[in-house]
Scaffold this motif. Structure first.
Motif, PDB file in Angstrom:
ATOM      1  N   UNK A  55       0.818  -1.268   0.155  1.00  0.00           N
ATOM      2  CA  UNK A  55       0.115   0.012  -0.153  1.00  0.00           C
ATOM      3  C   UNK A  55       0.675   1.067  -0.235  1.00  0.00           C
ATOM      4  N   UNK A  56       1.498   2.022  -1.068  1.00  0.00           N
ATOM      5  CA  UNK A  56       2.116   2.825  -1.964  1.00  0.00           C
ATOM      6  C   UNK A  56       1.776   4.140  -1.474  1.00  0.00           C
ATOM      7  N   UNK A  57       1.971   5.051  -0.752  1.00  0.00           N
ATOM      8  CA  UNK A  57       1.715   6.688   0.062  1.00  0.00           C
ATOM      9  C   UNK A  57       2.537   7.122  -0.679  1.00  0.00           C
ATOM     10  N   UNK A  58       3.991   6.851  -0.378  1.00  0.00           N
ATOM     11  CA  UNK A  58       4.299   8.083  -1.326  1.00  0.00           C
ATOM     12  C   UNK A  58       5.417   7.902  -2.431  1.00  0.00           C
ATOM     13  N   UNK A  59       5.919   8.396  -2.715  1.00  0.00           N
ATOM     14  CA  UNK A  59       7.198   8.617  -4.194  1.00  0.00           C
ATOM     15  C   UNK A  59       8.540   8.221  -3.572  1.00  0.00           C
ATOM     16  N   UNK A  60       9.335   9.439  -3.340  1.00  0.00           N
ATOM     17  CA  UNK A  60      10.736   9.497  -3.357  1.00  0.00           C
ATOM     18  C   UNK A  60      10.729   9.503  -1.764  1.00  0.00           C
ATOM     19  N   UNK A  61      12.229   8.674  -1.486  1.00  0.00           N
ATOM     20  CA  UNK A  61      12.921   8.328   0.226  1.00  0.00           C
ATOM     21  C   UNK A  61      14.598   8.519   0.223  1.00  0.00           C
ATOM     22  N   UNK A  62      14.522   9.525   1.423  1.00  0.00           N
ATOM     23  CA  UNK A  62      16.045   9.632   0.724  1.00  0.00           C
ATOM     24  C   UNK A  62      17.022   8.912   2.073  1.00  0.00           C
ATOM     25  N   UNK A  63      17.669   8.150   1.204  1.00  0.00           N
ATOM     26  CA  UNK A  63      18.927   8.873   0.409  1.00  0.00           C
ATOM     27  C   UNK A  63      18.221   7.787  -0.700  1.00  0.00           C
ATOM     28  N   UNK A  64      18.988   7.874  -1.735  1.00  0.00           N
ATOM     29  CA  UNK A  64      19.199   7.561  -3.275  1.00  0.00           C
ATOM     30  C   UNK A  64      19.220   5.587  -2.767  1.00  0.00           C
ATOM     31  N   UNK A  65      20.465   5.603  -1.601  1.00  0.00           N
ATOM     32  CA  UNK A  65      20.682   4.008  -1.945  1.00  0.00           C
ATOM     33  C   UNK A  65      19.309   3.462  -0.956  1.00  0.00           C
ATOM     34  N   UNK A  66      18.939   4.252  -0.348  1.00  0.00           N
ATOM     35  CA  UNK A  66      17.690   3.487   0.528  1.00  0.00           C
ATOM     36  C   UNK A  66      16.832   3.453  -0.872  1.00  0.00           C
ATOM     37  N   UNK A  67      16.474   4.456  -1.129  1.00  0.00           N
ATOM     38  CA  UNK A  67      15.114   4.398  -2.142  1.00  0.00           C
ATOM     39  C   UNK A  67      15.094   3.288  -2.660  1.00  0.00           C
ATOM     40  N   UNK A  68      16.770   3.192  -3.535  1.00  0.00           N
ATOM     41  CA  UNK A  68      16.521   1.821  -5.078  1.00  0.00           C
ATOM     42  C   UNK A  68      16.269   0.550  -4.352  1.00  0.00           C
ATOM     43  N   UNK A  69      17.333   0.417  -2.724  1.00  0.00           N
ATOM     44  CA  UNK A  69      16.851  -0.979  -2.244  1.00  0.00           C
ATOM     45  C   UNK A  69      15.338  -1.454  -1.451  1.00  0.00           C
ATOM     46  N   UNK A  79       1.552   9.151  -7.523  1.00  0.00           N
ATOM     47  CA  UNK A  79       2.176   7.809  -7.075  1.00  0.00           C
ATOM     48  C   UNK A  79       2.580   6.625  -7.991  1.00  0.00           C
ATOM     49  N   UNK A  80       0.831   6.365  -8.575  1.00  0.00           N
ATOM     50  CA  UNK A  80       1.341   5.310  -9.881  1.00  0.00           C
ATOM     51  C   UNK A  80       2.211   5.678 -10.488  1.00  0.00           C
ATOM     52  N   UNK A  81       1.980   6.579 -11.236  1.00  0.00           N
ATOM     53  CA  UNK A  81       3.035   7.151 -12.755  1.00  0.00           C
ATOM     54  C   UNK A  81       4.416   7.461 -12.120  1.00  0.00           C
ATOM     55  N   UNK A  82       4.948   7.890 -10.844  1.00  0.00           N
ATOM     56  CA  UNK A  82       5.833   7.974 -10.347  1.00  0.00           C
ATOM     57  C   UNK A  82       6.513   6.737  -9.712  1.00  0.00           C
ATOM     58  N   UNK A  83       6.110   5.303 -10.200  1.00  0.00           N
ATOM     59  CA  UNK A  83       6.956   4.136  -9.699  1.00  0.00           C
ATOM     60  C   UNK A  83       6.872   3.289 -10.605  1.00  0.00           C
ATOM     61  N   UNK A  84       6.260   3.692 -11.594  1.00  0.00           N
ATOM     62  CA  UNK A  84       5.814   3.121 -12.974  1.00  0.00           C
ATOM     63  C   UNK A  84       6.788   2.271 -13.318  1.00  0.00           C
TER      64      UNK A  84
END
Length: 357
Positions: A120-134, A153-158
């Motif tokens: 259930x995804x509410x957010x877009x980008x999480x910092x730092x970059x490495x954590x977001x990628x993981x 949000x859907x488009x951001x994570x497409x």
């Protein structure tokens, strides 16, 4: 059937509030279990059959915050893994709902044991970059299905979510908000400008504060989600104008909403693009028009019939809206806002969620 919910930080913010509404109105029969950090937020132990706490608190120091997060997810992984293993030993069915991208430990545990995982995804980008990628990688390899709170949000994570069944389901109005009759008796000129949010720069409170100082002839009200210490520190260090009233986490927010002229959301898009805009639909449900950023989630829920989309830092445009609106025009906006808010009813929300659980 067992439904296991995993959420990192149980506080008074939007994501636990939305999850709380889902649980309170849960459309499926079965045992509801949650793994989170405490009982101090919107998620209440009375709404679950079992409530498990995994130690975590939000530190202001980046390194300590990361260490505490990793520790929490180790605890979540082992706890969720053990509980699911116990249920599978009893040959009981399990579905796991991961609220936000953050609780990857619960998702990994569920995936390893072969149970259904709904993100259930509410957010877009999480910092730092490495954590977001993981975190997005963990979501990619574990999710059976994804629910996004907006098309934005859907488009951001497409890119990473491509190929995984997913749905966009808008957040509902708070089920715990008391909906009094609209206050039509209050004089139009006595209505105030309302801000509901935090003191953070990203949320644009400083813009609201400047507006209050610039226009002493108008009343301003700020409902702030913060600690008493932080609010007291702000009031001590800033010259608060007489026309600005603060409320910290009030229990009577319904009464505050209904007497407003406009509710402002001033999040700075270069720092924080709103993924939805819960306070906007809450405001509209009391017949109060809104002024919001013309970016992200607000684009999907605000139109010219119910409010205004602006550049948050364009105070001249905001001033023109507030001072130029006539009483007749405001009442038209108010009526349309009230009607529009019904699209975000709990009934519509649960009808959509039942199809994917």
């Amino acid at each position: 059937m067992n439904y296991i919910f995993v959420h990192l930080l149980n506080d008074n913010s939007g994501s636990p509030r939305v999850l709380s509404d889902l649980v309170k109105n849960f459309p499926k029969k079965g045992r509801k279990v949650i793994f989170t950090n405490s009982c101090s937020g919107f998620l209440s132990s009375s709404d679950f059959d079992k409530f498990f706490c995994c130690f975590y608190y939000l530190s202001k120091y980046s390194i300590l915050k990361l260490l505490l997060f990793v520790l929490n997810q180790v605890l979540v992984f082992t706890s969720v893994f053990g509980y699911i293993a116990y249920l599978k030993f009893k040959k009981e069915k399990v579905t796991v709902i991961i609220n936000t991208l953050l609780p990857f430990g619960g998702a990994l545990a569920a995936k390893l044991l072969g149970v259904k995982v709904i993100y259930y995804i509410h957010e877009t980008y999480i910092k730092p970059d490495l954590l977001n990628t993981f975190l997005t990688f963990c979501s990619r390899i574990t999710a059976s299905r994804i629910v996004f709170v907006s098309k934005y949000v859907s488009s951001f994570h497409r890119k990473w979510s491509h190929g995984i069944p997913n749905d966009v389901i808008y957040n509902p109005l708070r089920s715990d908000l008391i909906k009094p009759e609209r206050n039509s008796s209050i004089d139009f000129n006595a209505r105030y400008i309302l801000f509901v949010g935090t003191l953070k720069y990203a949320k644009g409170f400083d813009i609201f504060f400047k507006l209050a100082k610039a226009f002493p002839e108008k009343s301003f009200v700020a409902v702030i989600n913060t600690s008493k210490r932080e609010l007291d520190s702000f009031a001590k260090n800033e010259e608060v104008p007489d026309n600005l009233t603060f409320y910290r986490r009030p229990s009577n927010i319904s009464e505050i909403y209904k007497n407003a002229l406009f509710t402002l959301n001033l999040s700075r898009p270069q720092i924080c693009i709103e993924t939805f805009g819960l306070t906007l639909i809450e405001s509209m449900s009391f017949g109060v028009p809104v002024i919001a950023p013309k970016y992200g989630g607000p684009l999907e829920i605000v139109n010219s019939k119910v409010g205004f989309l602006v550049e948050p830092e364009d105070t001249e445009q905001i001033e023109k809206i507030v001072f130029d609106v006539t009483e007749l025009e405001w009442h038209r906006l108010s009526n349309d806002a009230l009607i529009h808010s019904r699209n975000f009813s709990t009934t519509n929300y649960i009808r959509a969620m039942v199809k994917i659980l």
